[in-house]
Design an enzyme around this catalytic site. Structure first.
Site, PDB file in Angstrom:
ATOM      1  N   LYS A  39     -11.792  -0.415 -15.315  1.00  0.00           N
ATOM      2  CA  LYS A  39     -12.219  -1.679 -14.701  1.00  0.00           C
ATOM      3  C   LYS A  39     -12.637  -2.685 -15.776  1.00  0.00           C
ATOM      4  O   LYS A  39     -12.437  -3.891 -15.618  1.00  0.00           O
ATOM      5  CB  LYS A  39     -13.353  -1.431 -13.707  1.00  0.00           C
ATOM      6  CG  LYS A  39     -12.909  -0.661 -12.450  1.00  0.00           C
ATOM      7  CD  LYS A  39     -11.895  -1.437 -11.635  1.00  0.00           C
ATOM      8  CE  LYS A  39     -11.596  -0.802 -10.291  1.00  0.00           C
ATOM      9  NZ  LYS A  39     -10.622  -1.550  -9.500  1.00  0.00           N
ATOM     10  N   TYR A  45     -12.911   5.574 -14.726  1.00  0.00           N
ATOM     11  CA  TYR A  45     -12.948   4.457 -13.778  1.00  0.00           C
ATOM     12  C   TYR A  45     -13.576   3.222 -14.438  1.00  0.00           C
ATOM     13  O   TYR A  45     -12.997   2.135 -14.414  1.00  0.00           O
ATOM     14  CB  TYR A  45     -13.745   4.876 -12.534  1.00  0.00           C
ATOM     15  CG  TYR A  45     -13.792   3.827 -11.441  1.00  0.00           C
ATOM     16  CD1 TYR A  45     -12.775   3.740 -10.501  1.00  0.00           C
ATOM     17  CD2 TYR A  45     -14.862   2.942 -11.334  1.00  0.00           C
ATOM     18  CE1 TYR A  45     -12.816   2.782  -9.489  1.00  0.00           C
ATOM     19  CE2 TYR A  45     -14.918   1.995 -10.333  1.00  0.00           C
ATOM     20  CZ  TYR A  45     -13.894   1.909  -9.406  1.00  0.00           C
ATOM     21  OH  TYR A  45     -13.939   0.966  -8.408  1.00  0.00           O
ATOM     22  N   ASP A  72       3.946   3.011  -4.414  1.00  0.00           N
ATOM     23  CA  ASP A  72       2.864   3.537  -5.237  1.00  0.00           C
ATOM     24  C   ASP A  72       2.774   2.688  -6.507  1.00  0.00           C
ATOM     25  O   ASP A  72       3.694   2.692  -7.331  1.00  0.00           O
ATOM     26  CB  ASP A  72       3.168   4.997  -5.580  1.00  0.00           C
ATOM     27  CG  ASP A  72       2.090   5.621  -6.446  1.00  0.00           C
ATOM     28  OD1 ASP A  72       1.217   4.885  -6.953  1.00  0.00           O
ATOM     29  OD2 ASP A  72       2.132   6.843  -6.628  1.00  0.00           O
ATOM     30  N   THR A  97     -16.495   1.270   2.357  1.00  0.00           N
ATOM     31  CA  THR A  97     -15.062   1.230   2.688  1.00  0.00           C
ATOM     32  C   THR A  97     -14.594   2.675   2.876  1.00  0.00           C
ATOM     33  O   THR A  97     -15.347   3.613   2.574  1.00  0.00           O
ATOM     34  CB  THR A  97     -14.249   0.605   1.533  1.00  0.00           C
ATOM     35  OG1 THR A  97     -14.294   1.503   0.419  1.00  0.00           O
ATOM     36  CG2 THR A  97     -14.767  -0.761   1.112  1.00  0.00           C
ATOM     37  N   ASP A 137       0.851  -1.197   0.000  1.00  0.00           N
ATOM     38  CA  ASP A 137       0.000   0.000   0.000  1.00  0.00           C
ATOM     39  C   ASP A 137       0.886   1.246   0.000  1.00  0.00           C
ATOM     40  O   ASP A 137       2.094   1.157   0.206  1.00  0.00           O
ATOM     41  CB  ASP A 137      -0.932   0.038   1.220  1.00  0.00           C
ATOM     42  CG  ASP A 137      -2.234   0.766   0.927  1.00  0.00           C
ATOM     43  OD1 ASP A 137      -3.266   0.098   0.700  1.00  0.00           O
ATOM     44  OD2 ASP A 137      -2.224   2.014   0.890  1.00  0.00           O
ATOM     45  N   THR A 173     -15.445   4.990   0.001  1.00  0.00           N
ATOM     46  CA  THR A 173     -16.815   5.461  -0.236  1.00  0.00           C
ATOM     47  C   THR A 173     -17.462   6.051   1.018  1.00  0.00           C
ATOM     48  O   THR A 173     -18.589   6.518   0.957  1.00  0.00           O
ATOM     49  CB  THR A 173     -17.688   4.283  -0.725  1.00  0.00           C
ATOM     50  OG1 THR A 173     -17.574   3.201   0.215  1.00  0.00           O
ATOM     51  CG2 THR A 173     -17.250   3.792  -2.094  1.00  0.00           C
TER      52      THR A 173
HETATM   53  N1  NAD Z   1     -15.843   0.414  -2.323  1.00  0.00           N
HETATM   54  C1  NAD Z   1     -16.571   0.166  -3.408  1.00  0.00           C
HETATM   55  O1  NAD Z   1     -17.776   0.487  -3.469  1.00  0.00           O
HETATM   56  C2  NAD Z   1     -15.941  -0.531  -4.591  1.00  0.00           C
HETATM   57  C3  NAD Z   1     -16.783  -0.956  -5.612  1.00  0.00           C
HETATM   58  C4  NAD Z   1     -16.244  -1.597  -6.712  1.00  0.00           C
HETATM   59  C5  NAD Z   1     -14.877  -1.811  -6.790  1.00  0.00           C
HETATM   60  N2  NAD Z   1     -14.065  -1.377  -5.785  1.00  0.00           N
HETATM   61  C6  NAD Z   1     -12.631  -1.627  -5.930  1.00  0.00           C
HETATM   62  O2  NAD Z   1     -12.171  -2.339  -4.809  1.00  0.00           O
HETATM   63  C7  NAD Z   1     -10.776  -2.075  -4.627  1.00  0.00           C
HETATM   64  C8  NAD Z   1     -10.527  -1.699  -3.175  1.00  0.00           C
HETATM   65  O3  NAD Z   1     -11.259  -0.501  -2.922  1.00  0.00           O
HETATM   66  P1  NAD Z   1     -11.745  -0.071  -1.460  1.00  0.00           P
HETATM   67  O4  NAD Z   1     -13.166   0.298  -1.586  1.00  0.00           O
HETATM   68  O5  NAD Z   1     -11.310  -1.061  -0.460  1.00  0.00           O
HETATM   69  O6  NAD Z   1     -10.921   1.288  -1.334  1.00  0.00           O
HETATM   70  P2  NAD Z   1     -10.043   1.861  -0.108  1.00  0.00           P
HETATM   71  O7  NAD Z   1      -9.678   3.246  -0.508  1.00  0.00           O
HETATM   72  O8  NAD Z   1     -10.728   1.639   1.154  1.00  0.00           O
HETATM   73  O9  NAD Z   1      -8.751   0.925  -0.175  1.00  0.00           O
HETATM   74  C9  NAD Z   1      -7.935   0.949  -1.333  1.00  0.00           C
HETATM   75  C10 NAD Z   1      -6.497   0.838  -0.912  1.00  0.00           C
HETATM   76  O10 NAD Z   1      -5.700   0.872  -2.110  1.00  0.00           O
HETATM   77  C11 NAD Z   1      -4.593   1.702  -1.879  1.00  0.00           C
HETATM   78  N3  NAD Z   1      -4.112   2.291  -3.124  1.00  0.00           N
HETATM   79  C12 NAD Z   1      -4.804   3.092  -3.958  1.00  0.00           C
HETATM   80  N4  NAD Z   1      -4.012   3.497  -4.965  1.00  0.00           N
HETATM   81  C13 NAD Z   1      -2.794   2.937  -4.752  1.00  0.00           C
HETATM   82  C14 NAD Z   1      -1.556   3.011  -5.412  1.00  0.00           C
HETATM   83  N5  NAD Z   1      -1.380   3.779  -6.505  1.00  0.00           N
HETATM   84  N6  NAD Z   1      -0.502   2.315  -4.921  1.00  0.00           N
HETATM   85  C15 NAD Z   1      -0.644   1.562  -3.788  1.00  0.00           C
HETATM   86  N7  NAD Z   1      -1.800   1.480  -3.101  1.00  0.00           N
HETATM   87  C16 NAD Z   1      -2.851   2.172  -3.572  1.00  0.00           C
HETATM   88  C17 NAD Z   1      -5.109   2.792  -0.940  1.00  0.00           C
HETATM   89  O11 NAD Z   1      -4.054   3.435  -0.246  1.00  0.00           O
HETATM   90  C18 NAD Z   1      -6.057   2.015  -0.034  1.00  0.00           C
HETATM   91  O12 NAD Z   1      -5.425   1.543   1.130  1.00  0.00           O
HETATM   92  C19 NAD Z   1     -10.419  -0.981  -5.626  1.00  0.00           C
HETATM   93  O13 NAD Z   1      -9.795  -1.557  -6.749  1.00  0.00           O
HETATM   94  C20 NAD Z   1     -11.769  -0.387  -5.988  1.00  0.00           C
HETATM   95  O14 NAD Z   1     -11.764   0.200  -7.269  1.00  0.00           O
HETATM   96  C21 NAD Z   1     -14.569  -0.751  -4.673  1.00  0.00           C
END
Ligand code: NAD
Length: 265
Positions: free
Chosen positions: A159, A155, A65, A190, A39, A193
């Site tokens: 995806k 986005y 990153d 999360t 992360d 959101t």
């Molecule tokens: N939450 C939703 O509603 C939802 C819906 C569909 C898909 N997703 C996908 O699920 C996955 C996880 O999302 P989440 O909701 O847990 O988000 P979140 O923000 O809670 O967690 C995402 C994590 O990814 C890390 N991250 C982001 N960009 C990064 C980078 N460039 N390098 C290293 N780390 C990085 C962030 O620091 C964070 O800790 C994502 O791919 C998101 O697109 C989420």
């Protein structure tokens, strides 16, 4: 399940954190999980690593990153130093929302770098170890990858590309015994959101759109990822597993409270 050696990206928060905890719990009575955690948020990663160690897992945090092209290789090397790899959860992601008419090229490039290029480079870097273990690679995609969601900007397109990347890898690497799949979360609560859901009425409005009557929790998604990583999914590859409470099967302004004799106005 036996001891699992895995990489989890985006592990500091939300879905990635839940995946790491789930893997550690599953392996607790089987020698413990060995997890490489990735992360950008080092402090939160350290807290998680400590929590996982208390559960009997070994955990190595790697701060970086994933929009940088050298970051995936560092994760694969960390896993190799750990003695190999059974599974990868390529989960890190973020949203830069807006209308495509106004979308900045830098935002486009960054979202494709994290959602598409990073999983590809990570998969490539892990190929040799996954071939040895006949392992599993799971990408967290989104229902936005198959359904346009304004104002999703790039986005949704990124995806969609991630889903196709997984299918392509599944075909190319099937002969190596490597399974590649995506999990597509629906609306999930999360840190990504959370701000939106704290706005008055948003949670209720969204819950009303989901046939199962609630938004998803990170564990709902982690359960699906763990399934695709594990032996029960031994014959599943190239699939997109939708985890959305039934949302994408609804059309128009669906509302659970509709009654057949009371059509929506
Ligand atoms: N939450 C939703 O509603 C939802 C819906 C569909 C898909 N997703 C996908 O699920 C996955 C996880 O999302 P989440 O909701 O847990 O988000 P979140 O923000 O809670 O967690 C995402 C994590 O990814 C890390 N991250 C982001 N960009 C990064 C980078 N460039 N390098 C290293 N780390 C990085 C962030 O620091 C964070 O800790 C994502 O791919 C998101 O697109 C989420």
């Amino acid at each position: 399940m036996s001891a699992v050696r895995a990489i989890v990206t985006g592990a500091a928060r939300g879905i990635g954190r839940a995946i790491a905890l789930r893997l550690a719990r599953d392996a607790a009575d089987h020698g413990g999980a060995r997890l490489v955690l990735s992360d950008m948020h080092g402090d939160e990663l350290q807290v998680l690593a400590e929590e996982l160690r208390q559960m009997g897992a070994q955990a190595v945090p790697v701060v970086g990153d994933l929009s940088q092209s050298d970051a995936p290789l560092a994760l694969a090397q960390a896993a190799q130093a750990f003695g190999g790899l059974d599974a990868v959860a390529s989960n890190a992601g973020f949203g830069t929302f807006g209308l495509l008419l106004d979308y900045a090229i830098e935002d486009w490039d960054k979202i494709f770098a994290v959602h598409v290029r990073a999983p590809w480079l990570l998969a490539k870097a892990c190929h040799a170890e996954l071939k040895k273990s006949r392992g599993s690679f799971v990408i967290t995609a989104s229902i936005s990858g198959t359904h346009a969601t304004p104002p999703g900007g790039a986005y949704s397109a990124s995806k969609a590309a991630a889903i196709m990347l997984a299918r392509q890898l599944a075909v190319e690497w099937g002969p190596d015994g490597i399974r590649v799949n995506t999990v597509s979360p629906g609306m999930t609560l999360t840190p990504l959101t959370r701000d939106m859901y704290t706005r008055p009425g948003v949670l209720e409005q969204r819950e009303a759109r989901v046939p199962l009557g609630r938004v998803g929790q990170p564990q709902d998604i982690a359960n699906a990822v763990a399934f695709l990583m594990g032996p029960d999914a031994a014959y599943i590859s190239g699939t997109d597993l939708v985890v959305d409470g039934g949302l994408v099967n609804t059309l128009m302004a669906y509302n659970r409270s509709w009654k057949i004799d009371q059509p929506p106005s």
